[in-house]
Design a protein around this motif. Structure first.
Motif, PDB file in Angstrom:
ATOM      1  N   PHE A  25      21.036  52.241  71.021  1.00 32.34           N
ATOM      2  CA  PHE A  25      21.689  52.233  69.699  1.00 32.34           C
ATOM      3  C   PHE A  25      21.960  51.081  69.252  1.00 32.34           C
ATOM      4  N   ARG A  26      22.591  50.028  70.038  1.00 30.35           N
ATOM      5  CA  ARG A  26      22.999  48.712  69.452  1.00 30.35           C
ATOM      6  C   ARG A  26      22.088  47.410  69.913  1.00 30.35           C
ATOM      7  N   ASP A  27      21.004  47.698  70.727  1.00 32.13           N
ATOM      8  CA  ASP A  27      20.096  46.604  70.792  1.00 32.13           C
ATOM      9  C   ASP A  27      19.218  46.342  69.520  1.00 32.13           C
ATOM     10  N   PHE A  56      17.683  63.973  60.921  1.00 35.40           N
ATOM     11  CA  PHE A  56      17.877  62.652  62.042  1.00 35.40           C
ATOM     12  C   PHE A  56      18.072  63.383  63.440  1.00 35.40           C
ATOM     13  N   TYR A  57      18.494  64.333  63.591  1.00 37.43           N
ATOM     14  CA  TYR A  57      18.805  65.042  65.065  1.00 37.43           C
ATOM     15  C   TYR A  57      17.344  65.924  65.360  1.00 37.43           C
ATOM     16  N   ASP A  58      16.682  66.560  64.203  1.00 32.72           N
ATOM     17  CA  ASP A  58      15.426  67.006  64.373  1.00 32.72           C
ATOM     18  C   ASP A  58      14.264  66.166  64.920  1.00 32.72           C
ATOM     19  N   LEU A  59      14.303  64.983  64.228  1.00 30.01           N
ATOM     20  CA  LEU A  59      13.489  64.070  64.516  1.00 30.01           C
ATOM     21  C   LEU A  59      13.412  63.705  66.300  1.00 30.01           C
ATOM     22  N   ARG A  60      14.788  63.434  66.581  1.00 31.08           N
ATOM     23  CA  ARG A  60      14.945  62.756  67.720  1.00 31.08           C
ATOM     24  C   ARG A  60      14.678  63.903  68.914  1.00 31.08           C
ATOM     25  N   ARG A  61      14.973  64.982  68.414  1.00 27.73           N
ATOM     26  CA  ARG A  61      14.766  66.498  69.443  1.00 27.73           C
ATOM     27  C   ARG A  61      13.281  66.524  69.567  1.00 27.73           C
ATOM     28  N   GLY A 176      22.892  50.895  82.101  1.00 26.68           N
ATOM     29  CA  GLY A 176      22.361  51.063  80.867  1.00 26.68           C
ATOM     30  C   GLY A 176      23.367  51.339  79.876  1.00 26.68           C
ATOM     31  N   THR A 177      24.353  50.761  79.690  1.00 24.96           N
ATOM     32  CA  THR A 177      25.496  50.965  78.545  1.00 24.96           C
ATOM     33  C   THR A 177      26.192  49.752  78.255  1.00 24.96           C
ATOM     34  N   SER A 178      26.109  49.705  76.774  1.00 29.30           N
ATOM     35  CA  SER A 178      26.965  48.486  76.301  1.00 29.30           C
ATOM     36  C   SER A 178      28.568  48.400  76.419  1.00 29.30           C
ATOM     37  N   GLY A 179      29.183  49.416  76.821  1.00 25.69           N
ATOM     38  CA  GLY A 179      30.433  49.388  76.764  1.00 25.69           C
ATOM     39  C   GLY A 179      31.254  49.164  75.781  1.00 25.69           C
TER      40      GLY A 179
HETATM   41  C1  BJW Z   1      19.046  48.379  79.320  1.00 27.05           C
HETATM   42  C2  BJW Z   1      17.640  48.552  79.157  1.00 27.05           C
HETATM   43  C3  BJW Z   1      16.981  48.729  80.350  1.00 27.05           C
HETATM   44  C4  BJW Z   1      18.626  48.065  77.287  1.00 27.05           C
HETATM   45  N1  BJW Z   1      17.503  48.834  81.531  1.00 27.05           N
HETATM   46  N2  BJW Z   1      19.711  48.418  80.668  1.00 27.05           N
HETATM   47  C5  BJW Z   1      38.979  51.502  68.521  1.00 27.05           C
HETATM   48  C6  BJW Z   1      39.364  51.172  69.981  1.00 27.05           C
HETATM   49  C7  BJW Z   1      39.022  51.881  71.036  1.00 27.05           C
HETATM   50  C8  BJW Z   1      38.492  53.163  70.620  1.00 27.05           C
HETATM   51  C9  BJW Z   1      38.267  53.616  69.315  1.00 27.05           C
HETATM   52  C10 BJW Z   1      38.609  52.545  68.333  1.00 27.05           C
HETATM   53  N3  BJW Z   1      38.421  53.425  67.273  1.00 27.05           N
HETATM   54  C11 BJW Z   1      37.743  54.646  67.400  1.00 27.05           C
HETATM   55  C12 BJW Z   1      37.872  54.807  68.774  1.00 27.05           C
HETATM   56  C13 BJW Z   1      37.110  55.820  69.577  1.00 27.05           C
HETATM   57  C14 BJW Z   1      35.691  55.953  69.396  1.00 27.05           C
HETATM   58  C15 BJW Z   1      35.146  54.724  69.748  1.00 27.05           C
HETATM   59  O1  BJW Z   1      34.926  54.298  71.194  1.00 27.05           O
HETATM   60  N4  BJW Z   1      34.800  53.892  68.911  1.00 27.05           N
HETATM   61  C16 BJW Z   1      34.049  52.160  69.081  1.00 27.05           C
HETATM   62  C17 BJW Z   1      33.007  52.118  68.022  1.00 27.05           C
HETATM   63  C18 BJW Z   1      35.121  51.616  69.280  1.00 27.05           C
HETATM   64  N5  BJW Z   1      35.136  57.033  70.391  1.00 27.05           N
HETATM   65  C19 BJW Z   1      35.295  58.388  70.044  1.00 27.05           C
HETATM   66  O2  BJW Z   1      35.391  58.518  68.799  1.00 27.05           O
HETATM   67  C20 BJW Z   1      34.938  59.311  71.145  1.00 27.05           C
HETATM   68  N6  BJW Z   1      35.637  60.297  71.045  1.00 27.05           N
HETATM   69  C21 BJW Z   1      37.233  59.801  71.297  1.00 27.05           C
HETATM   70  O3  BJW Z   1      37.576  58.931  71.589  1.00 27.05           O
HETATM   71  O4  BJW Z   1      38.032  61.302  71.539  1.00 27.05           O
HETATM   72  C22 BJW Z   1      39.282  60.936  71.723  1.00 27.05           C
HETATM   73  C23 BJW Z   1      39.529  60.923  73.197  1.00 27.05           C
HETATM   74  C24 BJW Z   1      40.980  60.570  73.737  1.00 27.05           C
HETATM   75  C25 BJW Z   1      41.149  60.302  74.929  1.00 27.05           C
HETATM   76  C26 BJW Z   1      40.327  60.714  75.956  1.00 27.05           C
HETATM   77  C27 BJW Z   1      39.077  61.113  75.402  1.00 27.05           C
HETATM   78  C28 BJW Z   1      38.774  61.097  74.213  1.00 27.05           C
HETATM   79  C29 BJW Z   1      33.671  59.876  70.653  1.00 27.05           C
HETATM   80  C30 BJW Z   1      32.324  58.968  71.063  1.00 27.05           C
HETATM   81  C31 BJW Z   1      31.095  59.790  70.502  1.00 27.05           C
HETATM   82  C32 BJW Z   1      29.919  58.588  70.724  1.00 27.05           C
HETATM   83  N7  BJW Z   1      28.837  59.340  70.058  1.00 27.05           N
HETATM   84  C33 BJW Z   1      27.319  58.632  70.229  1.00 27.05           C
HETATM   85  C34 BJW Z   1      26.573  59.568  69.445  1.00 27.05           C
HETATM   86  C35 BJW Z   1      26.096  60.978  70.326  1.00 27.05           C
HETATM   87  C36 BJW Z   1      24.991  61.678  69.741  1.00 27.05           C
HETATM   88  C37 BJW Z   1      23.701  60.929  69.289  1.00 27.05           C
HETATM   89  O5  BJW Z   1      23.111  60.272  70.548  1.00 27.05           O
HETATM   90  O6  BJW Z   1      23.419  60.692  68.390  1.00 27.05           O
HETATM   91  O7  BJW Z   1      26.809  58.430  71.501  1.00 27.05           O
HETATM   92  S1  BJW Z   1      27.634  57.007  69.514  1.00 27.05           S
HETATM   93  C38 BJW Z   1      26.369  56.285  70.475  1.00 27.05           C
HETATM   94  O8  BJW Z   1      27.183  55.211  71.470  1.00 27.05           O
HETATM   95  C39 BJW Z   1      25.957  57.390  71.560  1.00 27.05           C
HETATM   96  C40 BJW Z   1      25.828  56.816  73.008  1.00 27.05           C
HETATM   97  O9  BJW Z   1      26.289  57.768  74.026  1.00 27.05           O
HETATM   98  C41 BJW Z   1      27.413  55.893  72.693  1.00 27.05           C
HETATM   99  C42 BJW Z   1      27.157  54.582  73.705  1.00 27.05           C
HETATM  100  O10 BJW Z   1      26.079  53.904  73.544  1.00 27.05           O
HETATM  101  P1  BJW Z   1      25.257  53.470  74.763  1.00 27.05           P
HETATM  102  O11 BJW Z   1      24.731  54.385  75.840  1.00 27.05           O
HETATM  103  O12 BJW Z   1      26.239  52.290  75.407  1.00 27.05           O
HETATM  104  O13 BJW Z   1      24.122  52.339  73.988  1.00 27.05           O
HETATM  105  P2  BJW Z   1      23.827  50.936  73.751  1.00 27.05           P
HETATM  106  O14 BJW Z   1      22.757  51.065  72.642  1.00 27.05           O
HETATM  107  O15 BJW Z   1      25.367  50.773  72.815  1.00 27.05           O
HETATM  108  O16 BJW Z   1      23.669  50.209  74.726  1.00 27.05           O
HETATM  109  C43 BJW Z   1      22.556  50.136  75.726  1.00 27.05           C
HETATM  110  C44 BJW Z   1      22.727  49.310  76.614  1.00 27.05           C
HETATM  111  O17 BJW Z   1      21.440  49.264  77.742  1.00 27.05           O
HETATM  112  C45 BJW Z   1      22.741  47.883  76.255  1.00 27.05           C
HETATM  113  O18 BJW Z   1      23.832  47.049  77.083  1.00 27.05           O
HETATM  114  C46 BJW Z   1      21.536  47.151  76.805  1.00 27.05           C
HETATM  115  O19 BJW Z   1      21.474  45.764  77.026  1.00 27.05           O
HETATM  116  C47 BJW Z   1      21.064  48.039  77.906  1.00 27.05           C
HETATM  117  N8  BJW Z   1      19.735  47.963  78.185  1.00 27.05           N
HETATM  118  N9  BJW Z   1      17.551  48.394  77.838  1.00 27.05           N
HETATM  119  C48 BJW Z   1      18.764  48.436  81.486  1.00 27.05           C
HETATM  120  N10 BJW Z   1      15.655  48.798  80.322  1.00 27.05           N
END
Ligand code: BJW
Length: 234
Positions: A25-27, A56-61, A176-179
């Motif tokens: 997503f974020r790289d 968008f999701y149809d393409l990814r699927r 493999g997650t950006s945190g």
């Molecule tokens: C490699 C590599 C290689 C590359 N080897 N590594 C303010 C403060 C705090 C929180 C919030 C806030 N405002 C809003 C929020 C909450 C919000 C949030 O977190 N927002 C942030 C932007 C701050 N979160 C939510 O809304 C969530 N729900 C929620 O909080 O509900 C309330 C709740 C309360 C109490 C308990 C529980 C819940 C829902 C979040 C939904 C995220 N959805 C997505 C889309 C899913 C569908 C889709 O795929 O389209 O999920 S967004 C997207 O980001 C997707 C991912 O799962 C998610 C994380 O991304 P990920 O996997 O970390 O990817 P990247 O690209 O970020 O990082 C990749 C990493 O891999 C990098 O570090 C690279 O270096 C590395 N890498 N190649 C190893 N070869």
């Protein structure tokens, strides 16, 4: 790191599937450079322009058919088969590469591309086809299916089960997650509150790297098999 963990929670993110050819997503060049996150990954964006979001999701699927699991997926499947203790594999990924790599028990906290959620009757059902042509729900027949994925502002799946496992684990591993996205980004602190050892395996330091007791940086396809070998004793 704990020498012989008895209970491990693993969190994976987009980086574990990067070497399989799925965009993160974020790289640089990632999905959020090509699409506005608020347009395609929020309930508000879906309400504004469902055609855009369904397309968008149809393409990814459809693209899942062109990619394959890599060594990191396969190593975690081996860990599931051979590790004698408790293991919970939680993925934020909506792809099916863990399953195709051989993992049988995967918790998809952000849903799955190959699942549909009916907005009328609430049923979640396996789904491999397009949705932008508005197919009927197999249960209630309403043309109201949406991708069964968790968008910003929505509650991720099975949080109670995840927090219960984190509170009892002695090792948490983030791969493999950006945190950048909560609640997953906070799991490392939840695990540390339970006195677990914490390990980051990521291409580069994540946003939360300082929370981990150990961090190793490099491609998941190399780091994950090495770590699994260590846990299983070679
Ligand atoms: C490699 C590599 C290689 C590359 N080897 N590594 C303010 C403060 C705090 C929180 C919030 C806030 N405002 C809003 C929020 C909450 C919000 C949030 O977190 N927002 C942030 C932007 C701050 N979160 C939510 O809304 C969530 N729900 C929620 O909080 O509900 C309330 C709740 C309360 C109490 C308990 C529980 C819940 C829902 C979040 C939904 C995220 N959805 C997505 C889309 C899913 C569908 C889709 O795929 O389209 O999920 S967004 C997207 O980001 C997707 C991912 O799962 C998610 C994380 O991304 P990920 O996997 O970390 O990817 P990247 O690209 O970020 O990082 C990749 C990493 O891999 C990098 O570090 C690279 O270096 C590395 N890498 N190649 C190893 N070869």
């Amino acid at each position: 790191m704990t020498d012989q963990p008895k209970s491990i929670v693993i969190l994976t993110g987009a980086g574990i599937s990067a070497e399989s050819g799925i965009d993160t997503f974020r790289d640089a060049g990632g999905l959020w450079e090509k699409h506005q996150v608020e347009d395609v990954a929020t309930p508000e964006g879906f309400a504004r322009d469902p055609d855009l979001v369904l397309g968008f999701y149809d393409l990814r699927r459809a693209a899942l058919g062109k990619v394959h699991p890599n060594e990191a997926h396969r190593a975690l499947a081996r860990l599931e088969r051979e590790f004698p203790g408790e293991l919970l594999l939680v993925t934020q990924n909506v792809d099916d590469l863990h399953e195709r790599g051989g993992s049988d028990r995967v918790l998809h906290m952000h849903g799955e591309l190959k699942s549909a959620l009916c907005q009328s009757c609430g049923i979640r059902t396996p789904w491999d086809a397009a949705m932008s042509n508005r197919p009927p729900c197999p249960v209630c027949q309403a043309p109201t299916l949406r991708p069964d994925v968790v968008w910003f502002g929505e509650m991720p799946y099975q949080m109670e089960r995840i927090y219960a496992a984190l509170s009892q684990c002695d090792l948490f591993v983030s791969i493999g997650t950006s945190g950048a996205v909560y609640p997953a980004a906070g799991f490392v602190q939840d695990a540390r509150a339970a006195r677990a050892a914490t390990l980051e395996l990521n291409l580069e330091p994540s946003e939360g790297t300082h929370h981990f007791t150990e961090a190793r940086h490099g491609p998941a396809g190399e780091l994950v098999p090495q770590w699994v070998d260590e846990v299983l004793g070679g």
